[in-house]
Scaffold this motif. Structure first.
Motif, short mmCIF file in Angstrom:
data_model
loop_
_atom_site.label_atom_id
_atom_site.label_comp_id
_atom_site.label_asym_id
_atom_site.label_seq_id
_atom_site.Cartn_x
_atom_site.Cartn_y
_atom_site.Cartn_z
N MET A 101 0.83 -1.20 0.00
CA MET A 101 0.00 0.00 0.00
C MET A 101 0.88 1.27 0.00
N ARG A 102 1.89 1.27 0.87
CA ARG A 102 2.77 2.43 0.97
C ARG A 102 3.49 2.69 -0.36
N ARG A 103 3.92 1.62 -1.01
CA ARG A 103 4.62 1.75 -2.30
C ARG A 103 3.71 2.43 -3.33
N HIS A 104 2.45 2.06 -3.34
CA HIS A 104 1.51 2.66 -4.28
C HIS A 104 1.27 4.14 -3.99
N LEU A 105 1.24 4.49 -2.71
CA LEU A 105 1.06 5.90 -2.35
C LEU A 105 2.26 6.73 -2.79
N TYR A 106 3.47 6.17 -2.60
CA TYR A 106 4.66 6.88 -3.06
C TYR A 106 4.67 7.02 -4.59
N LEU A 107 4.21 5.99 -5.27
CA LEU A 107 4.15 6.04 -6.74
C LEU A 107 3.17 7.11 -7.20
N ILE A 108 2.01 7.18 -6.58
CA ILE A 108 1.02 8.20 -6.92
C ILE A 108 1.57 9.59 -6.61
N ALA A 109 2.19 9.74 -5.44
CA ALA A 109 2.77 11.04 -5.07
C ALA A 109 3.87 11.44 -6.06
N GLY A 110 4.66 10.47 -6.51
CA GLY A 110 5.71 10.75 -7.49
C GLY A 110 5.14 11.28 -8.80
N PHE A 111 4.06 10.65 -9.28
CA PHE A 111 3.44 11.13 -10.51
C PHE A 111 2.78 12.49 -10.33
N ILE A 112 2.20 12.74 -9.15
CA ILE A 112 1.62 14.06 -8.88
C ILE A 112 2.72 15.12 -8.90
N CYS A 113 3.84 14.83 -8.23
CA CYS A 113 4.96 15.78 -8.23
C CYS A 113 5.50 16.01 -9.63
N LEU A 114 5.58 14.95 -10.41
CA LEU A 114 6.05 15.09 -11.79
C LEU A 114 5.08 15.93 -12.61
N GLY A 115 3.79 15.75 -12.41
CA GLY A 115 2.79 16.57 -13.08
C GLY A 115 2.91 18.04 -12.70
N LEU A 116 3.14 18.29 -11.40
CA LEU A 116 3.33 19.67 -10.95
C LEU A 116 4.61 20.27 -11.54
N ALA A 117 5.63 19.45 -11.73
CA ALA A 117 6.87 19.92 -12.35
C ALA A 117 6.63 20.33 -13.80
N VAL A 118 5.80 19.57 -14.50
CA VAL A 118 5.48 19.91 -15.89
C VAL A 118 4.72 21.24 -15.92
N ILE A 119 3.77 21.41 -15.02
CA ILE A 119 3.05 22.68 -14.93
C ILE A 119 4.02 23.81 -14.61
N GLY A 120 4.97 23.54 -13.70
CA GLY A 120 5.97 24.54 -13.34
C GLY A 120 6.88 24.91 -14.49
#
Length: 117
Positions: A1-20
């Protein structure tokens, strides 16, 4: 479960980086570094892709090894803070402009105390 949360958070951060990368008021490198942190805990393959990226890889490695931020990164963040403050001052009434001013003082002050590489 924790691994999946980190994976989701990683993609969210990457999406925010693209917006940035598109919007001048949002940082990019910070979100890429956070994505690498999340991917290190969830997907070594994605972490390796970020570290080997020609543009962002050196920033991630510098941060991990020395906690260092490049001078150009510090200047870019300071400009983004200034734009954010100017926009808030121009478009909103008090006390709202105090939020980006406070963030700039706290985060900008911390950022400029980091070593440069």
């Amino acid at each position: 479960m924790r691994r999946h949360l980190y994976l989701i958070a990683g993609f969210i951060c990457l999406g925010l980086a693209v917006i940035g990368a598109i919007l001048p008021v949002m940082p990019t490198t910070v979100f890429v570094i956070m994505a690498a942190y999340c991917f290190a805990r969830s997907s070594p393959r994605l972490e390796r892709r970020l570290i080997e990226h020609p543009r962002f890889g050196p920033h991630i490695v510098r941060w991990r090894e020395k906690g260092a931020v490049s001078r150009s990164g510090k200047v870019a963040a300071s400009i983004a803070f200034a734009v954010s403050i100017a926009l808030t001052l121009a478009l909103t009434a008090m006390p709202w402009p105090l939020i980006p001013i406070g963030a700039a003082v706290v985060i900008g002050g911390w950022l400029w105390t980091r070593p440069e590489a």
